[in-house]
Motif scaffolding. Structure first.
Motif, short mmCIF file in Angstrom:
data_model
loop_
_atom_site.label_atom_id
_atom_site.label_comp_id
_atom_site.label_asym_id
_atom_site.label_seq_id
_atom_site.Cartn_x
_atom_site.Cartn_y
_atom_site.Cartn_z
N CYS A 1 0.83 -1.21 0.00
CA CYS A 1 0.00 0.00 0.00
C CYS A 1 0.86 1.26 0.00
O CYS A 1 0.48 2.29 -0.56
CB CYS A 1 -0.94 -0.01 1.20
SG CYS A 1 -2.20 -1.32 1.11
N TYR B 1 1.55 2.15 -3.52
CA TYR B 1 0.44 2.84 -4.19
C TYR B 1 0.38 4.31 -3.78
O TYR B 1 0.08 5.19 -4.60
CB TYR B 1 -0.88 2.15 -3.87
CG TYR B 1 -1.17 0.97 -4.76
CD1 TYR B 1 -1.42 1.16 -6.12
CD2 TYR B 1 -1.17 -0.33 -4.28
CE1 TYR B 1 -1.68 0.08 -6.97
CE2 TYR B 1 -1.41 -1.41 -5.11
CZ TYR B 1 -1.68 -1.20 -6.45
OH TYR B 1 -1.91 -2.27 -7.29
N GLY C 1 0.36 -2.78 -10.65
CA GLY C 1 1.08 -1.67 -10.06
C GLY C 1 2.35 -1.36 -10.84
O GLY C 1 2.71 -0.20 -11.05
#
Length: 938
Positions: free
Chosen positions: A867, A870, A907
């Motif tokens: 995370c 991101y 990603g």
């Protein structure tokens, strides 16, 4: 490559220093060097680097430091380097690469040397290795204090030996200045004063020597309230008599024929540090108490061989004779001290009516016979301190060397040397010495495997070498293949009357019934290293007493504190093989119940630890099953949840497999599921997948539908993370069907939410909205507020995809509100990341950056790499939109690295797109306008 601790820590290659990085990295290397060849746990290293209050990032930072250290150190020999095993580290150095080892070997060689000039040269070479205080450039570390103290003491002792040789060789003037400086540093050290007086007398300065004695006598009496010791008083008396200054006090005439030591070991190998320690510890103490040293350790570590070798090295130091007795601790009938005393007294010429009855009278007569003499007593295989005490002389000119599988902590005043297994280099040298150097050199890989299968245990290596020596036609690969199978390994390690199994059997035979039971059940555990609570579970009760028995018998080795301060223990690989045999002799019912308790306790701990981590959406786990530890113990053990999971990661995976193999489907699937929050946070997707697949086989075989549905939901999430969309669809659809059939509305909602994410990443936002709304209804109905927040966030993402800014903002605001009400910082960060995207798309770049940076701070603190990547990507995209190209590119590169490490193809593609946009923009020249202060809204 040379490693140096005797001064500031330093590494050189061909004389040129190697850059070691910052203080923390040099501290890491220093601790590994101080424990070279020994296993060091991650917990020990964290304690060294950060002390009692390590940061939450300590484990992750440690891995970074280890990686950097590996980049700086280059090893070329087989088996050398910084090795990792079971979450611990071992630094294996080339022979002679560490200055501490070279110092010890030079000092030991000086002690063995008969030519004083050669001995003096060796001690000078040892002194030249010192560049100052050990690790002088590093902060003090409590764990180093004892070892650094030993090093400093060893240096001072070597200096005393060197100066003593100078006086003996007729060069007292060369010693006097250095002695004076040392006495300034150590004003009460009587051995230095003895040498100083002798040097003054030898230099013809007899009056000064006597004045110096008056000085130290007054200082000892005035400052410490004591008189000089016998040795110092004897030096003063010798000077007053005009005797040769180095002359020893008169002793009784020599004994004759007292040479009871068995022959030395012809191919004795290694143990240089232990030999040096014992030689120093067993130096005579004229006028004092006799030195006593105890060599202990697990069976097969070569205690008797070491003691015998040292005893032969000390023959010249104890010229009046050597007494030897096998005390038979591992036999059926340990030796009676009275009988041993009788044998000793016979050897000393006491026969017939002159030999008293009873151990007490015989012990007194032995002390009288040895008074004033220099005799070494070797007591092999002792049962206890009570067996040893009657056999001790009273005169400081004698010495006693004891071997025992137990530590004999109640033998007051003894110096203890505990043996472990050989280091890699020592193990190979022993195999070469027995099997033949050319054969071992011709097959280095097979030789390395053989010593590895022998667990570096000296007895096992000796047997393996003897088998090869007796079978010259065998290539080493033949024995290597025979040893590869763990179940038959002990049977292969037998030659003549030597057998590893027999050695272990003798130790286990001495255990009480609970000790035997616990020892066998250790084979049921998933790892060779385990915490104390594991044995509590195996016995179904607190087991500290049994652990103490196993440690005292040297069948278990303490390895330091683990998570929550629980002691950790290690079972040697070959001893584990024997434990398997002992466990097999226990009735299956007791063995199976012990294993179930062990898995149940581990499961309960994993659930408690998982509750303290950010929740993983979609993770499902049932109610506690079976035996658990007391709540307070559980709280202590998992006080640091991330550290606990990291330390138990291999054990958790292996236990899932063992539970599945044993048909414990409920325990297997719950244990696999309980690890999901940790694997999700750290990106351990392979571990996640492996555990779920293994448990899935078990629940399907048992017809356990809920467990199957929960595991399929977890596998669906892993497939999503790896962009394996067809596999994700199959797993999530089947999970939803199973939960619906069971009437499990929450499980069904979580599986349907996964289908929504599958549609969203497949660029089908309309379908995603339908799934998310259905999932939201189910989660609200069962009162799952965390799931409710996640679904609002997911709906917001789908509306973003459709360009519906207002609805996206409404859903994300709802998600943020619920997350903050729950105090769920991880979910809050996820929502802030989505809001950052919304603000960027609506042109509100400052608001975008503020939200994304807040998310980044939370996620970095939680060590959620996936995370975090991101959030970094989002910041990079916003900076790109505002024209800050260089910063955007740097963040994109950081995010890309994480996506590639975690095999996140989606990603990775987004990060590569960001980098490509930055490259193109930089190629076009300056950005046309600065970042706007506000956006235009929807």
């Amino acid at each position: 490559m040379r490693f140096e601790l005797l001064g500031p820590v330093r590494v050189t290659v061909d004389g040129r220093p190697v850059s070691l990085g910052g203080t923390k990295q040099r501290m890491l290397l220093a601790h590994l060097l101080l424990n070279a060849g020994r296993q060091v746990t991650s917990g020990q290293l964290i304690d060294v680097l950060w002390g009692e209050d390590p940061p939450a990032s300590a484990a992750a930072n440690l891995q970074t430091y280890v990686w950097r250290l590996r980049q700086r150190l280059v090893f070329t020999g087989p088996g050398e380097g910084l090795l990792t095993r079971d979450g611990s580290y071992t630094l294996v150095l080339p022979e002679g690469a560490l200055d501490v080892d070279r110092f010890r070997e030079l000092r030991a060689s000086a002690g063995r040397e008969r030519d004083p000039e050669v001995a003096l040269a060796a001690l000078r070479a040892a002194d030249e290795l010192w560049r100052g205080d050990p690790l002088a450039d590093l902060p003090p570390v409590p764990a180093w204090e004892a070892e650094l103290g030993r090093l400093s003491e060893s240096r001072l002792a070597a200096t005393e030996e060197r100066l003593e040789l100078l006086v003996r060789l007729g060069r007292p003037a060369a010693a006097l200045d250095e002695l004076a400086l040392l006495l300034d540093e150590h004003p009460y050290r009587e051995r230095l004063w003895q040498q100083y007086l002798l040097a003054l007398a030898a230099a013809g300065r007899r009056a000064e020597a006597l004045a110096a004695y008056t000085t130290i006598r007054g200082r000892l009496a005035g400052d410490l309230g004591v008189e000089p010791g016998p040795a110092l008083r004897e030096v003063q008396a010798a000077i007053l008599r005009g005797d040769p200054p180095a002359a020893e006090p008169a002793r009784p005439g020599p004994l004759t024929g007292i040479r009871q030591l068995p022959a030395d070991i012809a191919d004795f190998t290694g143990r240089a540090e232990a030999v040096e320690t014992l030689l120093a510890a067993l130096a005579p103490r004229p006028g004092g108490v006799p030195p006593v040293a105890v060599v202990s350790g697990p069976p097969g570590t070569g205690k008797s061989a070491l003691a015998l070798h040292v005893a032969h090295l000390l023959r010249a130091t104890y010229p009046d004779g050597q007494l030897y007795a096998d005390l038979g601790a591992t036999g059926d009938r340990p030796a009676d001290p009275a009988a041993v005393l009788g044998d000793f007294l016979h050897a000393l010429g006491v026969f017939g009516a002159a030999l008293p009855a009873g151990a007490t009278a015989r012990a007194a007569q032995l002390r009288s016979r040895l008074a004033g003499r220099r005799v070494l007593v070797l007591l092999d295989d002792a049962v206890s301190a009570a067996q040893v005490r009657p056999l001790l002389p009273a005169d400081g000119g004698c010495a006693v060397l004891v071997t025992s599988r137990s530590r004999l902590p109640d033998l007051v005043g003894a110096h203890h040397v505990e043996l472990g297994v050989f280091a890699e280099a020592e193990a190979r040298r022993l195999l070469s010495a027995i099997a033949g150097e050319a054969r071992v050199a011709a097959e280095p890989r097979h030789a390395a495997d053989i010593v590895e299968f022998c667990g570096h245990l000296p007895l096992a290596i000796r047997i393996a070498g003897a088998r090869l020596a007796g079978r010259q036609a065998w290539p080493l690969g033949t024995l290597r293949d025979r040893l590869a199978g763990e179940s038959g390994r002990l049977g292969e390690l037998r030659v003549g009357d030597l057998a590893v199994r027999s050695s272990f059997e003798l130790s286990v035979r001495q255990l009480p019934p609970d000790g035997v039971l616990a020892f066998g059940r250790l084979a049921l555990l998933a790892g060779r290293e385990f915490p104390a609570w594991s044995v509590d579970a195996l016995l179904g009760r607190p087991a500290h007493d049994v652990l103490d028995v196993l440690v005292d018998a040297s069948l278990l080795a303490p390895t330091g504190p683990g998570p929550g301060g629980q002691p950790l223990y290690r079972l040697h690989d070959l001893i584990h093989c024997y434990a398997v045999e002992v466990a097999g002799a226990e009735p299956a019912a007791g063995r199976d119940a012990a294993f179930r308790r062990s898995v149940s306790a581990l499961l309960s701990l994993a659930k408690r630890a998982a509750q303290a981590l950010p929740p993983a959406f979609g993770a499902l786990c049932g109610e506690p099953v079976g035996w658990t530890l007391p709540p307070e113990t559980e709280r202590q053990v998992v006080a640091e949840p991330l550290g606990w999971f990291a330390g138990h990661r291999p054990v958790l995976g292996r236990t899932v497999e063992l539970a599945a193999d044993a048909g414990l489907a409920e325990l297997a699937w719950q244990l696999a599921a309980s690890t999901v929050p940790f694997h999700d946070l750290r990106g351990h997707y392979d571990d996640w997948r492996r555990g779920h697949l293994r448990a899935l086989d078990a629940v399907r075989a048992a017809g356990h539908r809920f467990g199957e549905a929960a595991l399929l939901r977890g596998l669906g999430q892993v497939h999503l993370y790896h962009d394996e969309y067809p596999e994700a669809a199959v797993a999530l659809t089947r999970s939803a069907e199973l939960f619906a059939g069971l009437g499990e509305r929450r499980g069904e909602a979580l599986a349907v939410a996964g289908l929504g994410t599958l549609a969203r990443v497949g660029d089908r936002p309309g379908e995603a909205l339908r799934h998310y709304r259905r999932a939201l209804d189910g989660l609200v109905a069962v009162g799952d507020r965390g799931g409710e927040a996640q679904m609002h966030n997911a709906l917001g993402s789908a509306h973003l995809q459709l360009g519906q800014w207002a609805e996206a903002a409404r859903r994300l605001a709802a998600a943020l509100r619920v997350a903050r009400e729950l105090g769920d910082s991880h979910r809050e960060a996820r929502v802030l990341t989505e809001l950052g995207t919304l603000h960027r798309l609506t042109g509100e770049l400052p608001e975008s950056l503020a939200g994304l940076r807040a998310a980044l701070a939370i996620l970095e603190d939680l060590h959620d790499e996936r995370c975090t990547a991101y959030a970094l990507l989002g910041i990079g995209q916003t900076l790109l939109a505002g024209g800050e190209l260089a910063h955007a590119r740097g963040l994109g590169e950081r995010a890309l690295r994480v996506f590639q490490e975690t095999a996140n193809r989606l990603g990775e593609a987004n990060a590569l797109a960001l980098l490509d946009q930055c490259r193109r923009a930089l190629a076009r020249g300056p950005w046309p306008s600065p970042m706007p202060a506000t956006g235009t809204g929807d």
